[in-house]
Design an enzyme around this catalytic site. Structure first.
Site, PDB file in Angstrom:
ATOM      1  N   ASP A 110       0.919  -1.284  -0.103  1.00  0.00           N
ATOM      2  CA  ASP A 110       0.030  -0.212   0.018  1.00  0.00           C
ATOM      3  C   ASP A 110       0.959   1.083   0.015  1.00  0.00           C
ATOM      4  OD1 ASP A 110      -2.179   1.942   0.568  1.00  0.00           O
ATOM      5  OD2 ASP A 110      -1.525   1.810   2.965  1.00  0.00           O
ATOM      6  N   ASP A 170      -0.149   5.314   0.949  1.00  0.00           N
ATOM      7  CA  ASP A 170      -0.447   6.147   1.903  1.00  0.00           C
ATOM      8  C   ASP A 170      -0.226   5.714   3.284  1.00  0.00           C
ATOM      9  OD1 ASP A 170      -0.777   8.742   0.229  1.00  0.00           O
ATOM     10  OD2 ASP A 170      -2.296   7.110  -0.877  1.00  0.00           O
ATOM     11  N   GLY A 209     -10.305   8.021  -1.306  1.00  0.00           N
ATOM     12  CA  GLY A 209     -10.042   9.110  -2.489  1.00  0.00           C
ATOM     13  C   GLY A 209     -10.281  10.368  -2.153  1.00  0.00           C
ATOM     14  N   GLY A 210      -9.178  11.037  -2.602  1.00  0.00           N
ATOM     15  CA  GLY A 210      -9.064  12.638  -2.081  1.00  0.00           C
ATOM     16  C   GLY A 210     -10.269  13.380  -2.749  1.00  0.00           C
ATOM     17  N   HIS A 247      -9.051  19.549  -5.850  1.00  0.00           N
ATOM     18  CA  HIS A 247      -8.285  18.114  -5.828  1.00  0.00           C
ATOM     19  C   HIS A 247      -7.144  18.441  -6.827  1.00  0.00           C
ATOM     20  CE1 HIS A 247      -7.813  13.815  -6.860  1.00  0.00           C
ATOM     21  NE2 HIS A 247      -7.663  13.765  -5.415  1.00  0.00           N
ATOM     22  N   ARG A 248      -7.395  18.908  -8.102  1.00  0.00           N
ATOM     23  CA  ARG A 248      -6.213  18.873  -8.932  1.00  0.00           C
ATOM     24  C   ARG A 248      -5.214  19.714  -8.508  1.00  0.00           C
ATOM     25  NH1 ARG A 248      -8.419  21.698 -13.341  1.00  0.00           N
ATOM     26  NH2 ARG A 248      -9.947  20.024 -13.364  1.00  0.00           N
TER      27      ARG A 248
END
Ligand code: XBP
Length: 258
Positions: A8, A10, A51-52, A81-82
């Protein structure tokens, strides 16, 4: 006995949530004149949403001052998010996100032993690229037999899709691999795919319940504090120890099957 090690990203390879994504989200809010700032504990609660972009959308939908129109909220989440991902790459590029203790050593050990490794994450590929390029160099992909990210596995952890895709790419059965995870969603995703898991506790998941895990402990960089106990003469959790955990689980399974 183990034919691939699955990582994994993060919280497992590095403390990316507290020191990377959270910082980058707050800088993105500031840069875009969005009046919100996330505290460390609030972000910890938001991590329940994988998910961000999804996490951000979830938070926006609970704010009175957010746009009422769903399409506007989605557009805002997309923009923030970008920019968050750009800022995250800058943070990583400056070397502000070190690998966690014991990670570099275990990566090198697997390479020396010619044990294939996989990256199994539902984070965006750009974030994985930024982190691993910084630590392993521009040929980082060469260290991994497969790299599965959010783009290939849109159903985020705890859905097992990302693990199933990695197993398919590696042409391995779940019990031929071991995953290293830190968070409940990741543990669940691996277990639902049948992959045995070793859990390293991270900042946001310090006492993460690890029912059915091969082992859990504070860090790959030390042998103290692991359950079941690790070889105290070893300075860290290495491949030998991981194999021992796997063998122990297999023999326990045989005993209960009798
Ligand atoms: C980690 C995540 C990610 C990151 C942010 O997933 O949930 O959403 O927090 O990354 P995993 P993005 O446990 O699969 O590594 O902004 O790219 O979603």
């Amino acid at each position: 006995m183990i034919r691939a090690l699955l990582w994994d990203v993060d919280g497992t390879l590095a403390e990316t949530e507290r020191d990377g994504h959270l910082v980058a989200f707050n800088r993105a809010f500031e840069a875009l004149d969005v009046p919100w700032r996330w505290s460390e504990p609030h972000y910890g609660e938001l991590l329940a949403v994988a998910g961000g972009r999804e996490r951000l959308l979830h938070d926006i939908s609970r704010r009175e001052e957010a746009p009422g129109d769903a399409r506007q909220r989605e557009a805002l989440a997309e923009t923030v998010h970008r920019l968050k991902n750009q800022i995250y790459a800058e943070i990583v590029g400056r070397g502000d996100l070190p690998l966690r203790a014991g990670v570099a050593e275990l990566l090198s050990e697997c390479c020396r032993a010619h044990l294939p490794m996989g990256i199994v994450t539902t984070t965006s590929r750009g974030n994985v690229q930024a982190l691993l390029e910084c630590h392993l160099g521009s040929h980082w992909q060469g260290h991994f037999a497969t790299v599965v990210c959010a783009e290939e596995a849109p159903r985020k952890k705890p859905d097992p899709q990302v693990y199933r895709l990695a197993l398919e790419a590696l042409r391995l059965r779940p019990h031929e691999t071991v995953a290293i995870e830190d968070a409940p969603a990741g543990i669940e995703a691996a277990q639902r795919a049948g992959v045995p898991v070793i859990v390293t506790h991270s900042h946001y998941f310090p006492g993460c319940a690890a029912v059915g895990a091969l082992a859990f402990g504070p860090s790959l960089g030390c042998s103290e504090g692991w359950r079941p106990g690790a070889d105290p003469s070893a300075a860290r959790i290495g491949l030998d120890q991981i194999m021992r955990y796997k063998e122990r689980a297999a023999s326990l399974q045989k005993t209960t099957a009798r």
